[in-house]
Design a protein around this motif. Sequence first.
Motif, PDB file in Angstrom:
ATOM      1  N   ARG A   9       0.417  -1.072   0.455  1.00  0.00           N
ATOM      2  CA  ARG A   9       0.069  -0.034  -0.314  1.00  0.00           C
ATOM      3  C   ARG A   9       1.197   1.371  -0.851  1.00  0.00           C
ATOM      4  N   SER A  93      -9.773  -2.879  -0.112  1.00  0.00           N
ATOM      5  CA  SER A  93     -10.348  -1.995   0.714  1.00  0.00           C
ATOM      6  C   SER A  93     -10.151  -0.348   0.023  1.00  0.00           C
ATOM      7  N   GLU A  94     -11.868   0.175  -0.036  1.00  0.00           N
ATOM      8  CA  GLU A  94     -11.675   1.717  -0.809  1.00  0.00           C
ATOM      9  C   GLU A  94     -11.120   3.047  -0.221  1.00  0.00           C
ATOM     10  N   ARG A  95     -10.843   2.577   0.881  1.00  0.00           N
ATOM     11  CA  ARG A  95      -9.637   3.562   1.550  1.00  0.00           C
ATOM     12  C   ARG A  95      -8.865   2.608   2.801  1.00  0.00           C
ATOM     13  N   PHE A  96      -7.542   3.365   3.125  1.00  0.00           N
ATOM     14  CA  PHE A  96      -6.583   3.201   3.474  1.00  0.00           C
ATOM     15  C   PHE A  96      -7.082   3.502   4.825  1.00  0.00           C
ATOM     16  N   TYR A  97      -6.842   1.915   6.465  1.00  0.00           N
ATOM     17  CA  TYR A  97      -6.976   2.085   7.315  1.00  0.00           C
ATOM     18  C   TYR A  97      -5.826   2.108   8.094  1.00  0.00           C
ATOM     19  N   THR A  98      -6.309   2.230   9.407  1.00  0.00           N
ATOM     20  CA  THR A  98      -4.922   2.472  10.471  1.00  0.00           C
ATOM     21  C   THR A  98      -3.936   1.309  10.004  1.00  0.00           C
ATOM     22  N   SER A 100      -1.995   1.185   8.129  1.00  0.00           N
ATOM     23  CA  SER A 100      -2.315  -0.044   7.053  1.00  0.00           C
ATOM     24  C   SER A 100      -1.104   0.487   5.277  1.00  0.00           C
ATOM     25  N   LEU A 120      -1.985   6.753   9.526  1.00  0.00           N
ATOM     26  CA  LEU A 120      -2.284   5.389   8.294  1.00  0.00           C
ATOM     27  C   LEU A 120      -1.250   4.649   7.793  1.00  0.00           C
ATOM     28  N   LYS A 122       1.575   1.992   9.040  1.00  0.00           N
ATOM     29  CA  LYS A 122       2.496   0.853   9.364  1.00  0.00           C
ATOM     30  C   LYS A 122       3.926   1.645  10.174  1.00  0.00           C
TER      31      LYS A 122
END
Length: 578
Positions: A9, A93-98, A100, A120, A122
């Motif tokens: 990502r 996923s449409e958006r990055f998550y915490t 990621s 957002l 890592k």
Amino acid sequence: MDSKWKIYRVLAPSVGGQGGGTITEILHKAVVIERTRFAHAAGKEDSSITHRTDLEYRYMVPGLAQRNGSVYSVVLFVSPHELELPESGFVFSERFYTASADLLIAQELTEAVSFANSGLLKRDAVAIVNEHRFMTSIEKMPVTKDLVKVDDQVNAIKRLVGTYIGINAHELALSNAMKFVYANTILLGALCASSVLPISKQSFLDAIQQRFSGKTLRENTIAFEIGYQAVTAMQKSKQQIVVGDVTYRSMQEILDRNYRRIKSSRGKAEAERYLKFMDKIRPRLPDNVANIFAEGVGQLIDFEGWHHADIYIENVMEMLELDGQKGNGSFRLSQSYAKHVAGRLMKWEGPFEVARIKCRKALPTKSNSLLKVEALLQPNVEEMYGMVPKRLHNFICRVYEKWPEYIEKKKYDGKPMSINMTSVGGYLKLWILWKLSFMHKYSVRYHKEITFVKHYTDTVKEIAKIDYELGCLVADYAQYIRGFSFVRARNIDAFNTLVNDILLKAVDMDRTLSDDNNNYRIARSAFIAARNLITLDGMGKDKALALMEEIRTLFGAKEYDRLYQKLELRSQLTLLPG
């Protein structure tokens, strides 16, 4: 989806209008090319891998960077070296998550800080950052005096990521006689050299070849190699590029930078003339003014031409002479004047300059693509009429006495226009205007702007002769005279109000109360208080005049303690509304 498949990502924040989508577009192409190359090398000649569209995904989130949220792009992809893949397909996923994102590749340092702090990334993410700075909206506010330090921002990012790789892509472009637009491809070269992603150098180069053609392809290929070699050199030496404060450059750095700029925009002869002039005048300049002066002259030659720079040079030298007589050896008056008069009052864009910039930025496109490039403009009567020669304007005024009144009434009228830069007729419109730019210094707008510069300069001198510290305050106010059209007119009106209706009246009060050793306590506090009101509030001018009326009332009643208390409060609480 089962975690045994490695998914990368990539988050790419940028500043609006700087081509943020280009980085992820090329990266996305490089992923597809790398996957195809690896699959073919492994004997996978069918379409089971190379034609699957669920293995990589790219999207952009548009916005108004540094105005109403940032622009950013993302790329998600399954490792291109995976050969055993599920038939059911991947759903991203449409958006990055915490926590990621694996990689942050940022075109600008402040945006990098913002996204590094977004949660957002890592913990062990890699950040590849262009350490070039754009002014943030906070830094453009009137109360801000200094830039947020580069070192502080870099250290903040380093605390939030696992690996930090920083280069100044804009400086690398400039030092290689390239336009700033190639900073994007320089960053891609840096990304490739970092080996963070499983994508070969050849796949990146093939992606660039798919994206560009002709001269643009050659330039982008060179830019990619510049970024690649910069990071490779860092890795070999096991050193990071030293990050410096962008608010300071050595004299040699300033001269070299401006030489390259002027050579690109005005030609080698003008650039050589700049260096010879600076070499001659340098011994006459105080150390704390020399760098500002060199930068101001260089920028004005690049942006407007020598005729503009000559006026700046004459004014600064006269201010230095006055500073030597009235100052205490610090040359703070000249320092503030030289910085702000060049950066705010003398660098303005008129139609001639807009035409020059638009024409110079017209680049060739891919021969097999149909592309329409439009210049979207919205000039008003003041801007267009400002190109008229001053002598012609004077003649019209003599023939028709009501002409100035008519122009003043209509000056903000205008309508949007679109010029097709990829058509012969459309391009010629701006090209002809560009070639007529020699008329710039004879125009109505030029005379109007230079007249104000003279008025501002004379005002600074007049106030400095009264009191040196007051002169420094007035000189520093030029930083608030910004914008164009009615915004600029409003700011100029505010400056005149501050001087005539606030400062000079307060000076009279101080002279009534004090002897020859006057410290102008009322004048200084009144100026600062009124300045804060005006610059922090659209209705600040009326509030400043109301404050001055209160001060005059207290002064007339001889309530000096209340007067001083009110002024001290208003001059210190710069963010207090009302």
